[in-house]
Scaffold this active site. Structure first.
Site, PDB file in Angstrom:
ATOM      1  N   TYR A  54       1.215   9.507 -13.993  1.00 46.71           N
ATOM      2  CA  TYR A  54       1.998   9.066 -12.853  1.00 46.71           C
ATOM      3  C   TYR A  54       3.124  10.064 -12.633  1.00 46.71           C
ATOM      4  CZ  TYR A  54       2.889   4.893 -10.049  1.00 46.71           C
ATOM      5  OH  TYR A  54       2.971   3.991  -9.033  1.00 46.71           O
ATOM      6  N   VAL A  91     -13.114  -9.023   4.736  1.00 51.25           N
ATOM      7  CA  VAL A  91     -11.953  -9.639   4.089  1.00 51.25           C
ATOM      8  C   VAL A  91     -12.416 -10.377   2.844  1.00 51.25           C
ATOM      9  CG1 VAL A  91      -9.955 -11.122   4.429  1.00 51.25           C
ATOM     10  CG2 VAL A  91     -11.067 -10.082   6.391  1.00 51.25           C
ATOM     11  N   THR A 141      -8.610  -2.367  -3.503  1.00 52.43           N
ATOM     12  CA  THR A 141      -8.168  -1.009  -3.855  1.00 52.43           C
ATOM     13  C   THR A 141      -8.534  -0.612  -5.281  1.00 52.43           C
ATOM     14  OG1 THR A 141      -6.050  -1.878  -4.555  1.00 52.43           O
ATOM     15  CG2 THR A 141      -6.174  -1.022  -2.308  1.00 52.43           C
ATOM     16  N   SER A 152       2.111  -7.816  -4.525  1.00 52.39           N
ATOM     17  CA  SER A 152       0.745  -7.506  -4.105  1.00 52.39           C
ATOM     18  C   SER A 152      -0.165  -8.714  -4.310  1.00 52.39           C
ATOM     19  CB  SER A 152       0.224  -6.303  -4.888  1.00 52.39           C
ATOM     20  OG  SER A 152       0.307  -6.541  -6.274  1.00 52.39           O
ATOM     21  N   SER A 179       0.820  -1.214   0.000  1.00 55.41           N
ATOM     22  CA  SER A 179       0.000   0.000   0.000  1.00 55.41           C
ATOM     23  C   SER A 179       0.855   1.266   0.000  1.00 55.41           C
ATOM     24  CB  SER A 179      -0.892  -0.006   1.243  1.00 55.41           C
ATOM     25  OG  SER A 179      -1.155   1.315   1.660  1.00 55.41           O
ATOM     26  N   GLY A 184     -10.519  -2.540   2.824  1.00 53.57           N
ATOM     27  CA  GLY A 184     -10.453  -3.271   4.095  1.00 53.57           C
ATOM     28  C   GLY A 184     -11.340  -2.717   5.184  1.00 53.57           C
TER      29      GLY A 184
END
Lengths: 638, 600
Positions: free
Chosen positions: B520, B315, B258, B250, B182, B311
């Site tokens: 980005y 889960v 996410t 990941s 994360s 989250g």
């Protein structure tokens, strides 16, 4: 960000070198301005193509004309667009060298400001915002930029200039683009113009120069800014098309304005002569006179991004295409207005005053003549106050004060004359015998010229004077009450003097600290008291505002009357009415005195209301005028 | 008949040499990964005694290579000197870890239920952070903040059900932990949390449960790590095609939580396009759909409550995903443009014609030079001669300004014929915007950069350089303005806050969509002479995000909100929108068992 540096600027006379060197070689010198922040300059035709192909223009053409033919827009653009060519800048450089060296003793330019300007041009698109006092303003910045090897600006000009045969084309090739007057609701024209301006700002290849006051100030007093161009130049920033913009206030001031008598006559109702090449040639004789010095002060660049911080959200364009035509939001309007007012304020503060401006202020208070030694003494006293209030004076330190004043006054022998130790306002010569009306007319023009030169210095005194007046109208010394009356005056004079919207407390603070500087008031936590020693200062400052207050009172009191019988009541008003009246009627609209009818709109045009048989010069009495407080003023509806 | 073309094994751009060991082994990853930096312990950048850049280990194509230009680029870009070092604390000081706050009966019942659990300090610290700059910076200095009190390792869906039940019973705070990559402060324990915090590590739920070749779907436990999933599918001749930059580490569950985006989304889609079915355990029970229909109209898609929930609701335990047969052919490519503007115009045109290759990315000039600094030592004079020749051709013959030109990297996938055809189409478009084909090698190196950049940050941090990346998505017409303004804002804010040397402020367009693009940013600076570098860093990042939002960019394209960007959520989704999300949270988890306090 420091908006205004108090350090003394170092002025350099750019004519000095012209007098020593050859104008030809100056005009032919290697001219390679450092590249601006943007891409290399597009050719004028490429620029026009970008404008015509813009989505914004296509939207509007389709909306207004119902088809996508761009021919009409192209024609408008052809009429408008500049065609900047270095050859013509050189030609102009040569011609202006010749003209300026004849007209002026000196052209004083602050080089530190030019250095900052150069820095700014390399970072972000630059908007040059000079004040406008004379036809000479036009192109003088281009001349300076050429001399200092900076990119030549693209200049917004009124369309009458284009109409001048040959000259119009020369201007166009020197970077001028032409805007029609009274565009009104011509959507297509607005679209072409705004897209053109935005494209120039966006590409950032040259500074954009425009007069935020919209027109030449006939009274030499700063005008409240016009917002059209301001919105256009700000938009690329608000829409995120440029990172930042630098607004560069430029203050141009003259010891003596070329068209001083023309301006006075215009104020008296004589129509402005049309701008023609023939007229220009006829005006050659102005070249034979002495106009003293010209000062050009380049102020600190103001970052629009800094101005916008916390004042406006740029996210407002996130949900619609940025090319979509539309009126600026209320938020952007308020922002643009504040920015424009701030620039005009900075122009004022950068203005260099000649000693004559101070003398004129005093002469105007003694219109029936005064002794030279007294006038000189008072001018020196006034100089002290002006300096304490932060004025910038062109007062040579190496000459005796008397000589400075007398030579400064001598420049204006068309307005005042000093005979046998007495100073008189000049009456225009003409065939005898004169009717009463003609007599007034002849004298009025000198008064108005005098008033104009006073106006140049007015901004120095406005805020302290308003505090002084407010103090005189409040029973106690409570700062809060004084502030309330101050705010009333500020609202009242919103069209008269330039106040940045929303900066009331700062203006008050400036006025108070000015008075404290002069030692005229002492401030405690909640009180503001005049000091005994400097009572004269308070009285004097109040007197400066008196003509304005009186005119507004008369307007207010007579509005009902005016509305029905304009001509009769005008005949009673003193001459300063002529310059202030239009503004005062404008104030009455939001105040609720006058309904916005065609009649009162006409009031703002000088030649309609000039028909007078009697004119009284306002005597410079020093008693503070009782002022109708806020309650009174707002409670007298029609 | 000719033999069928060989099927490719999963071949990512960074090309693993040795397989990671942890996939099947039931050991925790922390044994082979850094505790205070990115990635594998054996892989790191360093400057050797000669001052040459070097990448250690054997895992990557770049491993063991000398990077001769790295030092010069590094020193010139950041104004640093190799003399000034800021080494990290070498080992974790266990005594600095706060003692666990355990709820004994909860731990007891877990034991009875047969769920692995531990309060070993190293394991707790390992799961107490993601990879935000401030998190790693603190660890390097040996500063340990609030860490989970217990780590539990469920083995399957039913284990998770038990854990959640027990957590509800004993009012314990659960924080799901997948790959730990994360970058939104999502894994930070909320300071205000007074309950016992339990990190629910999904790493043991990493099996592929079945592959459905008729419908081309795979059913997987959500703890599986990206590269393991891909490798195992490759063995059966399939792939998911989902390759986020973090895919080495990941997890599938993390992607779902996410709303992850993969490099090759142009062919395979983003995570929301890839999932067919999700099973999630919440305090209210298990949420899932009743069938695997490819699309349905049954009210708002409940998957969209789960995807992006970060989250906060439960889960994710099992996911059914689409799979595709492995592509027959893959080809990298690159295009040089005279400037960034032309490059963006080209990408926009490619998007307009909907002919984007599997991946197309546009680096700005700074990043292009960065890429060059990572060129390994060339083995022969001939190669270096060729390089020189190319450079000469582009800058002198074609007149590209070396400080303006920029590069697009491309990845094509599919059958050979079509790839070549596709390639031609894209290069033809590029030519209209002044683009020149610049070879496969440059393209491949461009993608490699993605995977090693995180390692490079650790190198920077050894020498007073801190930095981070962040992303956004924005309509096409605003891409250029946003890139310019955000980069400039970073430079100015750094200057204003006393950063001595101009920062490295660079961007690339990484994804194209019909209506916009994903951008980005990388941002790093030399913090020598700053009293509180972290604070400066955080303020600048904050201002950069403000600039993004002011320029019409989104709060996040795929990193998520976490706790780092929470302050802008209301602005981003409106008050009503936020209220909707809150009411879902209130219904699903009234006692805030999933109390990581992300998002809302």
């Amino acid at each position: 960000m420091q908006e205004f540096s108090m350090t003394k600027p170092s002025f350099v006379d750019i004519l000095e070198e012209r007098r020593r060197g050859s104008d030809i070689s100056h005009a032919l010198r290697a001219f390679s301005p450092p590249p601006g922040c943007g891409a290399p300059p597009p050719s004028p035709s490429a620029l026009n193509k970008m404008v015509l192909e813009s989505q914004h223009l296509r939207y509007v053409v389709l909306e207004v004309r119902g088809h996508s033919e761009g021919g009409e827009a192209a024609a408008l653009l052809d009429e408008m667009s500049q065609n900047l060519q270095v050859t013509f800048i050189r030609l102009l450089g040569f011609a202006l060298s010749k003209i300026f060296t004849r007209l002026f003793r000196r052209i004083q330019v602050n080089e530190d400001g030019l250095a900052r300007l150069q820095q700014a041009t390399q970072e972000h698109p630059v908007i040059l915002m000079p004040n406008h006092r004379s036809y000479v303003d036009f192109l003088v910045l281009s001349y300076i930029m050429f001399t200092y090897d900076l990119s030549i600006p693209v200049i917004a000009a009124g369309i009458p200039l284009m109409g001048m045969s040959l000259i119009g084309e020369i201007f166009r090739r020197s970077g001028a683009f032409f805007i029609r007057r009274a565009i009104g609701s011509d959507k297509l024209y607005w679209a072409v113009l705004s897209e053109y301006v935005r494209t120039i700002v966006r590409t950032g290849f040259a500074p954009v120069e425009f007069y935020v006051e919209g027109l030449r100030s006939r009274t030499l007093k700063s005008l409240t800014p016009k917002m059209g161009m301001m919105h256009m130049v700000l938009e690329p920033f608000l829409k995120g098309e440029v990172y930042d913009l630098s607004l560069v206030p430029v203050s141009i001031s003259y010891d003596r304005v070329l068209e001083e008598s023309l301006l006075a006559h215009e104020l008296l109702g004589v129509p402005k002569p049309r701008e023609t090449t023939r007229g220009l040639l006829k005006a050659r004789r102005v070249l034979e006179q002495d106009y003293g010095s010209m000062h050009v002060y380049f102020g600190n660049p103001v970052s629009v991004r800094e101005l916008a911080k916390g004042r406006i959200g740029r996210g407002q364009y996130n949900l619609v295409p940025r090319d979509l035509p539309g009126r600026p939001s209320e938020e952007s309007q308020a922002f643009a207005s504040a920015a424009a007012h701030r620039v005009v304020r900075l122009q004022e503060r950068g203005t260099v005053l000649s000693p004559w401006s101070l003398t004129a202020l005093l002469v105007l208070q003694r219109p029936d003549g005064t002794r030279w030694d007294l006038l000189a003494r008072d001018t020196l006293w006034l100089r002290g106050i002006a300096l304490q209030l932060g004025a910038r004076l062109d007062w040579p330190a190496d000459l005796p004060d008397l000589e400075v004043m007398s030579s400064s006054m001598a420049l204006h022998r068309s307005v005042v004359r000093c005979e046998e130790g007495c100073v008189w306002l000049v009456e225009e010569a003409g065939p005898e015998p004169v009717t009463q009306e003609e007599g007034v007319f002849r004298r009025a023009s000198a008064v108005l010229m005098c008033a104009s030169y006073r106006n140049q210095a007015l901004h120095v005194f406005t805020r302290p004077a308003m505090v002084a007046v407010a103090m005189g109208t409040v029973p106690g010394h409570s700062q809060e009450d004084i502030y309330r009356h101050f705010c009333f005056l500020r609202d009242l004079f919103a069209n008269e003097f330039v106040f940045v919207p929303g900066c009331g407390p700062q203006d008050f603070e400036e006025g108070c600290s000015g008075l404290q500087q002069c030692g005229a008031v002492s401030a405690t936590d909640h009180e503001l008291k005049p000091t005994e020693e400097e009572r004269d200062t308070i009285v004097f400052l109040s007197a400066i505002l008196e003509p304005f207050i009186e005119t507004y009172q008369v307007t207010g009191d007579n509005c009902t009357l005016l509305y029905f019988s304009l001509r009769n009541c005008l005949s009673f008003f003193p001459s300063h009415f002529r310059e202030i009246f239009p503004n005062s009627t404008r104030y009455t609209l939001p105040g609720g005195y006058l309904p916005p009818t065609p009649t009162c709109c006409k009031l703002q045009c000088p030649n309609i209301y000039f028909r007078q048989s009697h004119c009284r010069i306002h005597p410079g009495s020093c008693s503070p005028t009782p002022l109708c407080g806020p309650q009174v003023a707002t409670s007298s509806p029609i | 008949p000719p033999p069928p073309p060989p099927r490719l094994r999963w071949r990512s751009s960074f090309e693993m040499v040795a397989d990671a060991v942890y996939g099947d082994a039931k050991i925790s990853r922390q044994d082979i990964m850094k505790w205070n930096g990115w990635g594998y312990s054996d892989s790191r950048f360093l400057f050797n005694k000669k001052g040459q850049g070097e990448f250690t280990g054997k895992r990557y194509r770049l491993s063991g290579m000398i990077l001769p230009s790295l030092k010069d680029w590094f020193e010139a870009t950041f104004g640093t000197s190799l003399q000034h070092k800021t080494p990290a604390t070498p080992t974790l000081n266990v005594s600095a870890v706060p003692p666990p706050n355990l709820v004994e009966p909860f731990v007891e019942e877990l034991k009875v239920a047969g769920v692995a659990a531990s309060h070993d300090p190293e394991g707790r610290v390992f799961r107490s952070h993601g990879h935000c700059l401030h998190e790693i910076f603190a660890l390097r200095e040996g500063r340990i903040g609030r860490v989970p009190d217990l780590v539990v390792w469920p083995n399957c869906h039913n284990d998770v059900v038990k854990i959640v039940e027990l957590a509800c019973k004993y009012n314990v705070c659960l924080m799901p932990y997948g790959g730990g990559t994360s970058v939104s402060s999502a894994l930070e324990c909320p300071l205000e949390e007074t309950r016992s915090v339990v990190s629910l590590d999904t790493s043991q739920m990493n099996r592929i449960l079945w592959i459905d070749e008729k419908n081309l779907t795979v059913h997987v436990e959500a703890g599986i790590i990206g590269q393991d999933l891909e490798r195992q599918l490759n063995e059966s001749g399939y792939c998911t095609g989902h390759e986020p930059d973090s895919m080495e580490f990941s997890s599938l569950g993390g992607w779902v939580a996410t709303r992850a985006s993969g490099m090759k989304k142009n062919i395979y889609g983003n995570i929301e396009d890839l999932v067919v079915h999700i099973k999630m355990v919440t305090p209210r029970g298990v949420i899932e759909k009743s069938c695997q229909g490819p699309r349905m109209s049954t009210g708002p898609d409940i998957h969209h409550f789960i995807m992006g929930s970060e989250g906060t609701l439960g889960v994710v335990t099992e996911v059914t995903m689409k799979i595709r047969p492995l592509p027959e052919y893959q080809k990298y490519g690159s295009i040089v443009f005279p400037n960034f503007q032309q490059g963006v115009s080209c990408l926009r045109e490619v998007a307009r014609q909907r002919c984007a290759p599997a991946s197309i990315r546009l680096m700005d000039n700074e990043q292009f030079q960065f890429g060059h600094a990572l060129k390994p030592q060339v083995s022969s004079i001939f190669t270096s001669f060729l390089d020189g020749l190319k450079k000469f051709y582009i800058t002198k013959f074609k007149g590209f300004e070396p400080h303006h030109l920029c590069v697009a990297t491309l990845l094509f996938e599919g059958d050979r014929e079509k790839v070549l055809q596709h390639e031609k189409q894209v290069y033809d478009i590029a030519a209209k915007f002044g683009g020149l084909a610049a070879g496969e090698d440059n393209g491949q190196r461009g993608y490699m950069l993605t995977f090693v950049i995180a390692y490079l940050r650790d190198l920077g941090m050894d020498y007073y350089v801190i930095g981070e990346s962040f992303e956004t998505s924005v309509p096409w017409d605003r891409v250029l303005d946003l890139c310019r303004n955000v980069k400039e804002r970073i430079v100015r804010e750094c200057k204003e806050r006393g950063v001595q040397f101009p920062p490295f402020s660079t961007c690339r367009v990484t994804q194209t969509y019909d209506a916009g693009a994903c951008v980005y940013f990388y941002f790093a600076f030399n913090y020598r002479g700053l009293a509180d570098p972290l604070h400066v860093y955080e303020r600048v990042e904050h201002e950069a995000r403000e600039e993004i939002l002011a320029n019409g960019g989104s709060l996040s394209h795929h990193h998520g909100v976490g706790k780092l960007r929470k302050e802008w959520m209301r602005e981003a989704v409106s008050t009503v929108g936020l209220g909707m999300l809150q009411s879902v949270k209130e219904y699903v988890d009234p006692n805030n068992i999933f109390g990581n306090r992300n998002l809302l």
